[in-house]
Design a protein around this motif. Structure first.
Motif, PDB file in Angstrom:
ATOM      1  N   ASP A  39       0.812  -1.213   0.000  1.00  0.00           N
ATOM      2  CA  ASP A  39       0.000   0.000   0.000  1.00  0.00           C
ATOM      3  C   ASP A  39       0.847   1.266   0.000  1.00  0.00           C
ATOM      4  O   ASP A  39       0.332   2.367   0.161  1.00  0.00           O
ATOM      5  CB  ASP A  39      -0.960   0.004   1.188  1.00  0.00           C
ATOM      6  CG  ASP A  39      -0.247  -0.055   2.529  1.00  0.00           C
ATOM      7  OD1 ASP A  39       0.996   0.045   2.555  1.00  0.00           O
ATOM      8  OD2 ASP A  39      -0.927  -0.199   3.549  1.00  0.00           O
ATOM      9  N   ARG A  86     -14.350 -11.828   3.139  1.00  0.00           N
ATOM     10  CA  ARG A  86     -13.837 -10.990   4.222  1.00  0.00           C
ATOM     11  C   ARG A  86     -12.399 -10.633   3.883  1.00  0.00           C
ATOM     12  O   ARG A  86     -11.662 -11.439   3.336  1.00  0.00           O
ATOM     13  CB  ARG A  86     -13.905 -11.755   5.538  1.00  0.00           C
ATOM     14  CG  ARG A  86     -13.236 -11.039   6.699  1.00  0.00           C
ATOM     15  CD  ARG A  86     -13.437 -11.759   7.994  1.00  0.00           C
ATOM     16  NE  ARG A  86     -12.596 -12.946   8.066  1.00  0.00           N
ATOM     17  CZ  ARG A  86     -12.380 -13.616   9.179  1.00  0.00           C
ATOM     18  NH1 ARG A  86     -12.963 -13.261  10.301  1.00  0.00           N
ATOM     19  NH2 ARG A  86     -11.603 -14.677   9.179  1.00  0.00           N
ATOM     20  N   THR A  87     -12.012  -9.419   4.243  1.00  0.00           N
ATOM     21  CA  THR A  87     -10.641  -8.958   4.014  1.00  0.00           C
ATOM     22  C   THR A  87     -10.074  -8.425   5.326  1.00  0.00           C
ATOM     23  O   THR A  87     -10.726  -7.639   6.015  1.00  0.00           O
ATOM     24  CB  THR A  87     -10.604  -7.844   2.941  1.00  0.00           C
ATOM     25  OG1 THR A  87     -11.148  -8.364   1.727  1.00  0.00           O
ATOM     26  CG2 THR A  87      -9.185  -7.358   2.691  1.00  0.00           C
ATOM     27  N   ARG A 113      -6.092  -7.193   7.245  1.00  0.00           N
ATOM     28  CA  ARG A 113      -4.688  -6.823   7.048  1.00  0.00           C
ATOM     29  C   ARG A 113      -3.870  -7.402   8.198  1.00  0.00           C
ATOM     30  O   ARG A 113      -4.266  -7.286   9.348  1.00  0.00           O
ATOM     31  CB  ARG A 113      -4.538  -5.304   7.055  1.00  0.00           C
ATOM     32  CG  ARG A 113      -5.322  -4.603   5.976  1.00  0.00           C
ATOM     33  CD  ARG A 113      -5.439  -3.111   6.259  1.00  0.00           C
ATOM     34  NE  ARG A 113      -4.158  -2.479   6.376  1.00  0.00           N
ATOM     35  CZ  ARG A 113      -3.607  -1.693   5.454  1.00  0.00           C
ATOM     36  NH1 ARG A 113      -4.272  -1.444   4.353  1.00  0.00           N
ATOM     37  NH2 ARG A 113      -2.436  -1.148   5.642  1.00  0.00           N
ATOM     38  N   ARG A 146      -5.707  -6.133  11.433  1.00  0.00           N
ATOM     39  CA  ARG A 146      -6.607  -4.995  11.279  1.00  0.00           C
ATOM     40  C   ARG A 146      -7.709  -5.343  10.293  1.00  0.00           C
ATOM     41  O   ARG A 146      -7.530  -6.178   9.426  1.00  0.00           O
ATOM     42  CB  ARG A 146      -5.836  -3.770  10.771  1.00  0.00           C
ATOM     43  CG  ARG A 146      -4.760  -3.319  11.732  1.00  0.00           C
ATOM     44  CD  ARG A 146      -4.031  -2.071  11.221  1.00  0.00           C
ATOM     45  NE  ARG A 146      -3.108  -1.584  12.209  1.00  0.00           N
ATOM     46  CZ  ARG A 146      -3.426  -0.794  13.233  1.00  0.00           C
ATOM     47  NH1 ARG A 146      -4.680  -0.391  13.378  1.00  0.00           N
ATOM     48  NH2 ARG A 146      -2.523  -0.393  14.091  1.00  0.00           N
ATOM     49  N   PHE A 147      -8.833  -4.655  10.454  1.00  0.00           N
ATOM     50  CA  PHE A 147      -9.896  -4.780   9.472  1.00  0.00           C
ATOM     51  C   PHE A 147      -9.426  -4.131   8.166  1.00  0.00           C
ATOM     52  O   PHE A 147      -8.427  -3.410   8.140  1.00  0.00           O
ATOM     53  CB  PHE A 147     -11.176  -4.106   9.974  1.00  0.00           C
ATOM     54  CG  PHE A 147     -11.777  -4.809  11.165  1.00  0.00           C
ATOM     55  CD1 PHE A 147     -12.475  -6.002  11.010  1.00  0.00           C
ATOM     56  CD2 PHE A 147     -11.636  -4.283  12.442  1.00  0.00           C
ATOM     57  CE1 PHE A 147     -13.022  -6.652  12.105  1.00  0.00           C
ATOM     58  CE2 PHE A 147     -12.184  -4.928  13.552  1.00  0.00           C
ATOM     59  CZ  PHE A 147     -12.877  -6.110  13.374  1.00  0.00           C
ATOM     60  N   ALA A 148     -10.150  -4.367   7.082  1.00  0.00           N
ATOM     61  CA  ALA A 148      -9.762  -3.841   5.771  1.00  0.00           C
ATOM     62  C   ALA A 148      -9.603  -2.325   5.785  1.00  0.00           C
ATOM     63  O   ALA A 148      -8.751  -1.776   5.079  1.00  0.00           O
ATOM     64  CB  ALA A 148     -10.776  -4.261   4.715  1.00  0.00           C
ATOM     65  N   ASP A 149     -10.401  -1.628   6.608  1.00  0.00           N
ATOM     66  CA  ASP A 149     -10.329  -0.164   6.653  1.00  0.00           C
ATOM     67  C   ASP A 149      -9.240   0.354   7.588  1.00  0.00           C
ATOM     68  O   ASP A 149      -9.108   1.556   7.795  1.00  0.00           O
ATOM     69  CB  ASP A 149     -11.693   0.421   7.038  1.00  0.00           C
ATOM     70  CG  ASP A 149     -12.142   0.026   8.443  1.00  0.00           C
ATOM     71  OD1 ASP A 149     -11.356  -0.602   9.197  1.00  0.00           O
ATOM     72  OD2 ASP A 149     -13.298   0.332   8.799  1.00  0.00           O
ATOM     73  N   GLY A 150      -8.461  -0.550   8.185  1.00  0.00           N
ATOM     74  CA  GLY A 150      -7.343  -0.147   9.036  1.00  0.00           C
ATOM     75  C   GLY A 150      -7.630  -0.138  10.529  1.00  0.00           C
ATOM     76  O   GLY A 150      -6.722   0.013  11.337  1.00  0.00           O
ATOM     77  N   ARG A 151      -8.902  -0.295  10.922  1.00  0.00           N
ATOM     78  CA  ARG A 151      -9.215  -0.327  12.359  1.00  0.00           C
ATOM     79  C   ARG A 151      -8.574  -1.555  13.010  1.00  0.00           C
ATOM     80  O   ARG A 151      -8.539  -2.618  12.415  1.00  0.00           O
ATOM     81  CB  ARG A 151     -10.730  -0.396  12.590  1.00  0.00           C
ATOM     82  CG  ARG A 151     -11.470   0.883  12.305  1.00  0.00           C
ATOM     83  CD  ARG A 151     -12.978   0.705  12.493  1.00  0.00           C
ATOM     84  NE  ARG A 151     -13.482  -0.310  11.554  1.00  0.00           N
ATOM     85  CZ  ARG A 151     -14.172  -1.396  11.906  1.00  0.00           C
ATOM     86  NH1 ARG A 151     -14.477  -1.626  13.162  1.00  0.00           N
ATOM     87  NH2 ARG A 151     -14.587  -2.265  10.995  1.00  0.00           N
TER      88      ARG A 151
END
Length: 160
Positions: free
Chosen positions: A46, A78-79, A81, A94-99
């Motif tokens: 990224d 599901r995605t 990180r 982390r969740f896909a949105d970075g949380r």
């Protein structure tokens, strides 16, 4: 618990494709469901971290397959990180949105993680059984949920 397989480098261990089978049991109602599919752990590129070498920027986990609940089968995905943690055997999930989701430390081959979500608590147990096999068991409890999710991962090997 059986024999554990210590993982010195969690990102290197997870990299690749895994056949994924999950049972979902609602402990309150007794209903059961099933997910069958594939989880692919690919290099996370990224632009935020490192020069793109495996492990420096982490991995992106993409799960896709079919989920059957109450006799109805639907596509599911599901995605997540997996970013480098405080050492090679550790990752920050982390969740896909970075949380943030949870930490992961497989240096002993076993890890327990908690994730509070609103009024619910997700408690995950990760167990590595060998170089090509691991399992997660999530217990989800709260005012509206009483679930047990057991997922087995088996590494897919490229055809020779």
């Amino acid at each position: 618990m059986g024999e554990l397989w210590p993982v010195p480098d969690v990102l290197a261990y997870l990299a690749g494709r895994w056949r994924t089978e999950r049972s979902v049991r609602d402990l309150a109602s007794g209903l059961e469901g099933r997910f069958e599919g594939v989880t692919s752990f690919d290099r996370l590129d990224d632009g935020r971290l490192g020069d793109g070498k495996l492990g420096e920027g982490g991995l992106i986990s993409r799960e896709s397959g079919d989920f059957t609940w109450r006799g109805v089968t639907r596509p599911a995905e599901r995605t997540l990180r997996y970013e480098p943690g405080s050492g090679p055997g550790r990752a920050d999930v982390r969740f896909a949105d970075g949380r943030p989701f949870h930490g992961l430390d497989l240096t002993t081959g076993h890890h327990v993680a908690d994730h509070p979500c609103a009024a619910d608590l997700y408690r995950g147990e990760f167990t590595v059984r060998g170089p090509d096999r691991w399992r997660t068991v999530w217990r989800v409890g709260g005012p509206a949920k009483d679930l047990l999710l057991t997922t087995d991962y088996l590494r897919e090997t490229p055809e020779a």
